[in-house]
Design an enzyme around this catalytic site. Sequence first.
Site, PDB file in Angstrom:
ATOM      1  N   GLY A  71       0.664  -1.306   0.024  1.00  0.00           N
ATOM      2  CA  GLY A  71      -0.011   0.044  -0.073  1.00  0.00           C
ATOM      3  C   GLY A  71       0.733   1.317   0.041  1.00  0.00           C
ATOM      4  CG  ASP A  73       1.372   5.871  -3.258  1.00  0.00           C
ATOM      5  OD1 ASP A  73       0.862   4.859  -3.622  1.00  0.00           O
ATOM      6  OD2 ASP A  73       0.541   6.807  -2.623  1.00  0.00           O
ATOM      7  CG  HIS A  96      20.391  13.617 -11.510  1.00  0.00           C
ATOM      8  ND1 HIS A  96      21.162  13.427 -10.405  1.00  0.00           N
ATOM      9  CD2 HIS A  96      19.766  12.120 -11.861  1.00  0.00           C
ATOM     10  CE1 HIS A  96      21.159  12.308  -9.999  1.00  0.00           C
ATOM     11  NE2 HIS A  96      20.093  11.498 -10.695  1.00  0.00           N
ATOM     12  CG  ASP A 100      17.251   8.155  -7.557  1.00  0.00           C
ATOM     13  OD1 ASP A 100      17.132   8.940  -8.387  1.00  0.00           O
ATOM     14  OD2 ASP A 100      18.287   7.443  -7.388  1.00  0.00           O
ATOM     15  CG  HIS A 101      19.095  12.301  -7.147  1.00  0.00           C
ATOM     16  ND1 HIS A 101      20.427  12.610  -6.488  1.00  0.00           N
ATOM     17  CD2 HIS A 101      19.223  10.884  -7.737  1.00  0.00           C
ATOM     18  CE1 HIS A 101      20.822  11.531  -6.436  1.00  0.00           C
ATOM     19  NE2 HIS A 101      20.278  10.698  -7.288  1.00  0.00           N
ATOM     20  CG  ASP A 189      22.758   9.433  -9.381  1.00  0.00           C
ATOM     21  OD1 ASP A 189      23.172   9.447  -8.364  1.00  0.00           O
ATOM     22  OD2 ASP A 189      21.557   8.908  -9.674  1.00  0.00           O
ATOM     23  CG  ASP A 221      26.657   7.543  -7.827  1.00  0.00           C
ATOM     24  OD1 ASP A 221      26.233   6.584  -7.113  1.00  0.00           O
ATOM     25  OD2 ASP A 221      26.613   7.498  -9.170  1.00  0.00           O
ATOM     26  CG  HIS A 394      24.552   4.679 -10.987  1.00  0.00           C
ATOM     27  ND1 HIS A 394      24.483   6.113 -10.151  1.00  0.00           N
ATOM     28  CD2 HIS A 394      23.471   4.498 -11.402  1.00  0.00           C
ATOM     29  CE1 HIS A 394      23.035   6.224 -10.248  1.00  0.00           C
ATOM     30  NE2 HIS A 394      22.256   5.286 -10.932  1.00  0.00           N
TER      31      HIS A 394
END
Length: 512
Positions: A71, A73, A96, A100-101, A189, A221, A394
């Site tokens: 459940g 998100d 960027h 995830d950023h 990254d 990174d 990466h």
Amino acid sequence: MRTHRTTQLRKRSEALPLVFRSMNSARIPPLRIIPLGGLEEVGRNMTVLEYQNDIIIIDMGLQFPEEDMPGIDYIIPNVQYLLPKRQNIRGIIITHAHYDHIGAIPHLIPQLGERIPLYATDITCAIIKRRQEDYKHYGTKLNLNTITNATKLQLGTFKIEFFGVSHNVPGSVGVVTHTPAGIIVHTGDFKIDLKSDIAGRTEVEKIKALGRKNVLALLSDSTNAREAGHQFSEQDIKVELEEIIRDATGRLIIGTFASLLGRLNQIIQLAEKYKKKVVIEGRSMKINVEIAQQLGYMHFDKKTIIPVQDVDRYPPERIMILATGAQGEDRAVLMRLANREHRHLEIQAGDTVVFSSSVIPGNERTVQRLTDKLYREGADVINYRMLDIHAGGHAKREDLKQMVQWVKPKYLAPIEGNHSFLKMHARAAVEAGFPAERIIIADNGQVIEARDGAIKLTDERVPANYVFVDGLGVGDIGEGVLRDREALSKDGMFVIIATIDSQTGKIRGSPD
């Protein structure tokens, strides 16, 4: 006697500045580096730099949920530490446009304050702005400011510069922060791609110049620290993709990330070369391609793109479908195709599905399940382990060593990855001759202090636990609710529906 006394006085006077210098040094406040996410997972990247009353933030990302989080998100950083200090935040720098950023911005800016300026390149700003439209219910206006690789900023006591990096989305930058304690370099990254600038150019000379500036710390990174060697160039990938596209005898369905705009540009241009029509399926992919084309990052004839409803007007060998869902996401295009749930498309015998993206750690089982479903429907599947059809965004281990050798930092702090990734990054640096005692490996929320040219990992920790986003709810789901949901998902639930007479309190009829 006078000579002896004079000598003693001189010795005392020479000693006094040392005492005062020591006392003053103790009073000089440290630079505090506080990772609020990204050091124990892939995702949720957010780093705070704090000096006295000045704070800057680098990135504000989300983390996708794990299998034991029904459940949910996604997960965002905990900003409890920053809330009493909101007035001290001078700016937020975004390296960027990957979620995830940038993914936590709609949820955290309302808490921290609309006035705070966000700085990012043009395409990153455009993607942030477009995504914000999905969160109109917050009523938040973002203070977006466009930067380039040449921009210089003064944010409180911090002086900021940038350098371009290759990644797999254009407009990616590394951040150089001049602080009272020394220079801190954050790579964002990155990979080192010296053959191609399809998705960002590695500004090698700028990075090498940092090696002459006595950089105090490199925050680098670690996402691909497990992988040996050098990362593939996008130019090498183009050769592999061209062979697949040229030789396809049926429909090609290429699954990749919506943010791999350089790769998508290559694929569409190759489709044009071999007289194919392209369908773009996936809302986020359509939006990103539109933005990239408007800003000049993608170049192709608009007539190459056709609506999905027109697929049957062309022979199969002339159709190419670009689709989201290469990570096996339930509602993404590839999984809907595999489950026969797509409104306009279904897998046909002779289709070839190409996975042009690596598997995010933790998604291996779902990707394998998707692959099996596609085979059952009659498609052939080519993944990046069969051919070199995915150049990750990466740096691999040899690239990580190269970055350390170029920047020549006094200290190295691996970031952006699970704890084991950080340790592997550290091991690679030691192999390259970097002193092990100058490698800082922190946990989320653990405070790093820099003062007098030295950095230490402290025992101080600020809140950095998961904040779950569940629909419109942010942070109101705890571990107990997740345990209940997981139990319900395995054991099911029993519901009784009964009609109660409000006058007598008795049940009317039979319960269902």
